[in-house]
Design an enzyme around this catalytic site. Structure first.
Site, PDB file in Angstrom:
ATOM      1  N   ASN A  37      12.854   8.220  -8.624  1.00 30.82           N
ATOM      2  CA  ASN A  37      13.311   7.447  -7.464  1.00 30.82           C
ATOM      3  C   ASN A  37      12.377   6.291  -7.125  1.00 30.82           C
ATOM      4  O   ASN A  37      12.798   5.296  -6.531  1.00 30.82           O
ATOM      5  CB  ASN A  37      13.453   8.360  -6.237  1.00 30.82           C
ATOM      6  CG  ASN A  37      12.226   9.218  -6.006  1.00 30.82           C
ATOM      7  OD1 ASN A  37      11.931  10.105  -6.815  1.00 30.82           O
ATOM      8  ND2 ASN A  37      11.499   8.968  -4.936  1.00 30.82           N
ATOM      9  N   ARG A  80      21.848  -3.527   3.552  1.00 33.35           N
ATOM     10  CA  ARG A  80      22.643  -3.098   2.385  1.00 33.35           C
ATOM     11  C   ARG A  80      24.150  -3.218   2.603  1.00 33.35           C
ATOM     12  O   ARG A  80      24.886  -3.543   1.677  1.00 33.35           O
ATOM     13  CB  ARG A  80      22.304  -1.650   2.027  1.00 33.35           C
ATOM     14  CG  ARG A  80      20.948  -1.514   1.376  1.00 33.35           C
ATOM     15  CD  ARG A  80      20.718  -0.064   0.989  1.00 33.35           C
ATOM     16  NE  ARG A  80      19.340   0.147   0.589  1.00 33.35           N
ATOM     17  CZ  ARG A  80      18.686   1.279   0.762  1.00 33.35           C
ATOM     18  NH1 ARG A  80      19.285   2.321   1.357  1.00 33.35           N
ATOM     19  NH2 ARG A  80      17.443   1.405   0.350  1.00 33.35           N
ATOM     20  N   GLY A 120      10.479  10.497  -2.241  1.00 29.28           N
ATOM     21  CA  GLY A 120      11.523   9.691  -1.602  1.00 29.28           C
ATOM     22  C   GLY A 120      11.272   9.519  -0.109  1.00 29.28           C
ATOM     23  O   GLY A 120      11.899   8.675   0.536  1.00 29.28           O
ATOM     24  N   THR A 164       0.821  -1.220   0.000  1.00 30.68           N
ATOM     25  CA  THR A 164       0.000   0.000   0.000  1.00 30.68           C
ATOM     26  C   THR A 164       0.853   1.267   0.000  1.00 30.68           C
ATOM     27  O   THR A 164       0.320   2.371   0.032  1.00 30.68           O
ATOM     28  CB  THR A 164      -0.906   0.018   1.252  1.00 30.68           C
ATOM     29  OG1 THR A 164      -0.055  -0.162   2.400  1.00 30.68           O
ATOM     30  CG2 THR A 164      -1.947  -1.081   1.202  1.00 30.68           C
ATOM     31  N   GLY A 165       2.169   1.123  -0.006  1.00 34.62           N
ATOM     32  CA  GLY A 165       3.053   2.283   0.040  1.00 34.62           C
ATOM     33  C   GLY A 165       3.403   2.802  -1.346  1.00 34.62           C
ATOM     34  O   GLY A 165       3.006   2.210  -2.360  1.00 34.62           O
ATOM     35  N   VAL A 210       6.397   2.894  -2.849  1.00 34.46           N
ATOM     36  CA  VAL A 210       7.267   1.962  -3.581  1.00 34.46           C
ATOM     37  C   VAL A 210       6.509   0.667  -3.887  1.00 34.46           C
ATOM     38  O   VAL A 210       6.529   0.179  -5.022  1.00 34.46           O
ATOM     39  CB  VAL A 210       8.567   1.657  -2.791  1.00 34.46           C
ATOM     40  CG1 VAL A 210       9.371   0.568  -3.492  1.00 34.46           C
ATOM     41  CG2 VAL A 210       9.410   2.922  -2.639  1.00 34.46           C
ATOM     42  N   HIS A 241      14.543  12.314  -8.449  1.00 30.29           N
ATOM     43  CA  HIS A 241      15.673  12.953  -7.778  1.00 30.29           C
ATOM     44  C   HIS A 241      16.627  13.510  -8.841  1.00 30.29           C
ATOM     45  O   HIS A 241      16.884  12.853  -9.860  1.00 30.29           O
ATOM     46  CB  HIS A 241      16.461  11.932  -6.953  1.00 30.29           C
ATOM     47  CG  HIS A 241      15.734  11.401  -5.746  1.00 30.29           C
ATOM     48  ND1 HIS A 241      14.558  11.923  -5.267  1.00 30.29           N
ATOM     49  CD2 HIS A 241      16.069  10.378  -4.902  1.00 30.29           C
ATOM     50  CE1 HIS A 241      14.187  11.248  -4.180  1.00 30.29           C
ATOM     51  NE2 HIS A 241      15.084  10.302  -3.946  1.00 30.29           N
ATOM     52  N   CYS A 266      17.909   5.015  -3.428  1.00 32.68           N
ATOM     53  CA  CYS A 266      17.497   5.568  -4.726  1.00 32.68           C
ATOM     54  C   CYS A 266      18.523   6.548  -5.313  1.00 32.68           C
ATOM     55  O   CYS A 266      18.826   6.500  -6.515  1.00 32.68           O
ATOM     56  CB  CYS A 266      16.137   6.242  -4.597  1.00 32.68           C
ATOM     57  SG  CYS A 266      15.913   7.179  -3.068  1.00 32.68           S
TER      58      CYS A 266
HETATM   59  N1  LIG Z   1      10.246   6.316  -1.597  1.00 35.27           N
HETATM   60  C1  LIG Z   1      11.368   6.054  -2.255  1.00 35.27           C
HETATM   61  O1  LIG Z   1      11.755   6.735  -3.215  1.00 35.27           O
HETATM   62  C2  LIG Z   1      12.212   4.881  -1.853  1.00 35.27           C
HETATM   63  C3  LIG Z   1      13.276   4.544  -2.678  1.00 35.27           C
HETATM   64  C4  LIG Z   1      14.078   3.458  -2.329  1.00 35.27           C
HETATM   65  C5  LIG Z   1      13.792   2.749  -1.188  1.00 35.27           C
HETATM   66  N2  LIG Z   1      12.741   3.124  -0.408  1.00 35.27           N
HETATM   67  C6  LIG Z   1      12.464   2.321   0.795  1.00 35.27           C
HETATM   68  O2  LIG Z   1      11.259   1.602   0.573  1.00 35.27           O
HETATM   69  C7  LIG Z   1      10.551   1.457   1.817  1.00 35.27           C
HETATM   70  C8  LIG Z   1       9.126   1.973   1.648  1.00 35.27           C
HETATM   71  O3  LIG Z   1       9.163   3.340   1.287  1.00 35.27           O
HETATM   72  P1  LIG Z   1       7.850   4.107   0.763  1.00 35.27           P
HETATM   73  O4  LIG Z   1       8.345   5.397   0.270  1.00 35.27           O
HETATM   74  O5  LIG Z   1       7.032   3.248  -0.117  1.00 35.27           O
HETATM   75  O6  LIG Z   1       7.052   4.318   2.139  1.00 35.27           O
HETATM   76  P2  LIG Z   1       5.478   4.513   2.365  1.00 35.27           P
HETATM   77  O7  LIG Z   1       4.830   5.141   1.207  1.00 35.27           O
HETATM   78  O8  LIG Z   1       5.355   5.188   3.696  1.00 35.27           O
HETATM   79  O9  LIG Z   1       4.921   3.001   2.513  1.00 35.27           O
HETATM   80  C9  LIG Z   1       5.268   2.188   3.608  1.00 35.27           C
HETATM   81  C10 LIG Z   1       4.646   0.804   3.408  1.00 35.27           C
HETATM   82  O10 LIG Z   1       5.101  -0.033   4.481  1.00 35.27           O
HETATM   83  C11 LIG Z   1       3.967  -0.634   5.107  1.00 35.27           C
HETATM   84  N3  LIG Z   1       4.232  -0.859   6.526  1.00 35.27           N
HETATM   85  C12 LIG Z   1       4.617   0.042   7.461  1.00 35.27           C
HETATM   86  N4  LIG Z   1       4.740  -0.564   8.660  1.00 35.27           N
HETATM   87  C13 LIG Z   1       4.410  -1.865   8.478  1.00 35.27           C
HETATM   88  C14 LIG Z   1       4.330  -3.011   9.345  1.00 35.27           C
HETATM   89  N5  LIG Z   1       4.613  -2.919  10.640  1.00 35.27           N
HETATM   90  N6  LIG Z   1       3.961  -4.192   8.801  1.00 35.27           N
HETATM   91  C15 LIG Z   1       3.664  -4.299   7.487  1.00 35.27           C
HETATM   92  N7  LIG Z   1       3.715  -3.254   6.624  1.00 35.27           N
HETATM   93  C16 LIG Z   1       4.094  -2.058   7.126  1.00 35.27           C
HETATM   94  C17 LIG Z   1       2.860   0.391   4.923  1.00 35.27           C
HETATM   95  O11 LIG Z   1       1.624  -0.246   5.117  1.00 35.27           O
HETATM   96  P3  LIG Z   1       0.341   0.597   5.655  1.00 35.27           P
HETATM   97  O12 LIG Z   1      -0.167   1.349   4.446  1.00 35.27           O
HETATM   98  O13 LIG Z   1      -0.597  -0.485   6.101  1.00 35.27           O
HETATM   99  O14 LIG Z   1       0.814   1.477   6.737  1.00 35.27           O
HETATM  100  C18 LIG Z   1       3.115   0.799   3.482  1.00 35.27           C
HETATM  101  O15 LIG Z   1       2.606  -0.187   2.611  1.00 35.27           O
HETATM  102  C19 LIG Z   1      11.399   2.157   2.866  1.00 35.27           C
HETATM  103  O16 LIG Z   1      12.267   1.220   3.465  1.00 35.27           O
HETATM  104  C20 LIG Z   1      12.212   3.136   2.053  1.00 35.27           C
HETATM  105  O17 LIG Z   1      13.427   3.492   2.668  1.00 35.27           O
HETATM  106  C21 LIG Z   1      11.944   4.164  -0.709  1.00 35.27           C
END
Ligand SMILES: NC(=O)c1ccc[n+]([C@@H]2O[C@H](COP(=O)([O-])OP(=O)(O)OC[C@H]3O[C@@H](n4cnc5c(N)ncnc54)[C@H](OP(=O)(O)O)[C@@H]3O)[C@@H](O)[C@H]2O)c1
Length: 341
Positions: A313, A102, A162, A14-15, A17, A240, A131
């Site tokens: 990103n 990592r 990000g 649901t996030g 990424v 980015h 990213c």
């Molecule tokens: N955004 C970027 O550009 C990017 C790039 C590279 C890597 N990342 C990495 O990818 C990861 C996610 O980033 P994002 O930007 O997608 O964050 P996000 O939009 O905040 O999404 C977070 C996701 O994690 C889930 N989650 C949180 N706590 C959880 C738990 N206790 N059990 C199961 N699911 C849980 C959330 O579910 P709910 O909706 O149910 O809360 C949601 O699906 C992070 O580690 C981040 O560092 C991000």
């Protein structure tokens, strides 16, 4: 299920990424036999669409990985630390988007255009780099091979995407004058620029800056590489941007640099200053390429080069790179549950 298909869990479906991971799996026709979208309890039962069908999101538990072949994690480092080893022990290959593993010497850190051979060294977990690092190393690698990089100075201009859903929500609330929920950034991000991405450490560098230094060395397989970074959050979507200054050991001709980048996998040159053409996040959104422009000599040092690098990103910086790893793993290492039993 045939030997060529995989049961796939997307943790954090649901996030930002996780949503892109689902899109990319579908677009690239990754052979999914069964999809299991997982998230926290607050998303239980929420419907997501994949390959034209609705799937209910399930709550992540230690039991989630039974019969899963591939587990793509994008739910933060704490969730990965707790559950990625569980998934690996259950027999899945984990591709982890968080920072949890990592720099673990036993975990390959992979950008398929740069070090695909490292995938084979996995013991159940493969890490997807940060990213900002991915887009930089896709560009640096072919240049390093030809002219050997001595030093890199990078300044980033990083999208609010990000910072996940909360980062986007804060910018949207500030721009539309609505009250934001919990703030992601320590200051307003609308009409502002924050020279801070993540927390600071002793020495004054942020976690994101240290990631760029350490992950670049690990992916490029060269601990002598000198990298210094300043990471900055800007109020944009779509990707980015990075200003990258490189000092090479060997002399180069600018036209050879352009030709090398033109031939580099994953790189797309956008560089026509007479027409005001250069990479921008509004053009990189939803694209998989790493866009490179403003290619010019730095005359202040011997063998100096300046580049401007932009990429989405959420795509190449996260989801696309993770799915590319899964594809390479599937071609070179995979034994599905059905092929074993
Ligand atoms: N955004 C970027 O550009 C990017 C790039 C590279 C890597 N990342 C990495 O990818 C990861 C996610 O980033 P994002 O930007 O997608 O964050 P996000 O939009 O905040 O999404 C977070 C996701 O994690 C889930 N989650 C949180 N706590 C959880 C738990 N206790 N059990 C199961 N699911 C849980 C959330 O579910 P709910 O909706 O149910 O809360 C949601 O699906 C992070 O580690 C981040 O560092 C991000």
């Amino acid at each position: 299920m045939t030997a060529q298909e995989f049961n796939v869990a997307v943790v954090g479906a649901t996030g930002l990424v996780g949503g892109k991971v689902l899109e990319v799996l579908e677009e690239r026709s990754f052979p999914v036999a069964r999809l299991l979208p997982l998230a926290s309890a607050k998303s239980a039962g929420k419907k997501i669409k994949f390959q034209g069908k609705e799937h209910a999101v399930a709550v992540l538990t230690a039991e989630s990985f039974r019969d899963i072949d591939v587990a793509l994690f994008s739910a933060g480092a704490t969730v990965s630390r707790d559950f990625a080893p569980v998934a690996a022990r259950a027999g899945a290959i984990v591709i982890d988007n968080s920072s949890a593993f990592r720099l673990d010497p036993g975990v390959p850190l992979v950008v398929p255009e740069v070090n695909p051979h490292d995938i084979k060294k996995n013991s159940g977990i493969i890490a997807n780099p940060n990213c900002s690092t991915i887009q930089m190393v896709v560009t640096l690698k072919p240049l390093h091979e030809k002219w050997k990089i001595r030093r890199v100075v990078v300044s980033t201009y990083q999208s609010v995407t990000g910072a996940g859903k909360r980062g986007v929500n804060q910018l949207e609330a500030e721009v539309t004058g609505k009250t934001a929920g919990e703030k992601k950034f320590p200051h307003p991000i609308a009409y502002n620029v924050l020279p801070q991405v993540d927390v600071f450490f002793e020495g004054g560098y942020s976690r994101e800056e240290l990631k760029m230094v350490n992950e670049t060395r690990k992916i490029m397989g060269d601990d002598s590489l000198r990298v210094t970074a300043t990471c900055v959050r800007v109020p944009v979507y779509g990707g980015h941007s990075e200003s990258v200054n490189i000092e090479f050991e060997r002399e180069f001709r600018l036209e050879d640099v352009v030709e090398t980048l033109r031939a580099a996998p994953g790189v797309c040159i956008q560089d026509d200053i007479l027409q005001d053409i250069y990479p921008m996040p509004i053009w990189s959104k939803d694209r998989d390429e790493v866009f490179v422009g403003r290619i010019r000599r730095d005359e202040t040092v011997p063998n100096g080069l300046n580049l401007w690098i932009v990429s989405d990103n959420l795509r190449k910086g996260a989801a696309t790179n993770a799915v590319q790893i899964a594809e390479t793993w599937a071609k070179t290492c995979a034994r599905t549950k059905s092929s074993i039993t």
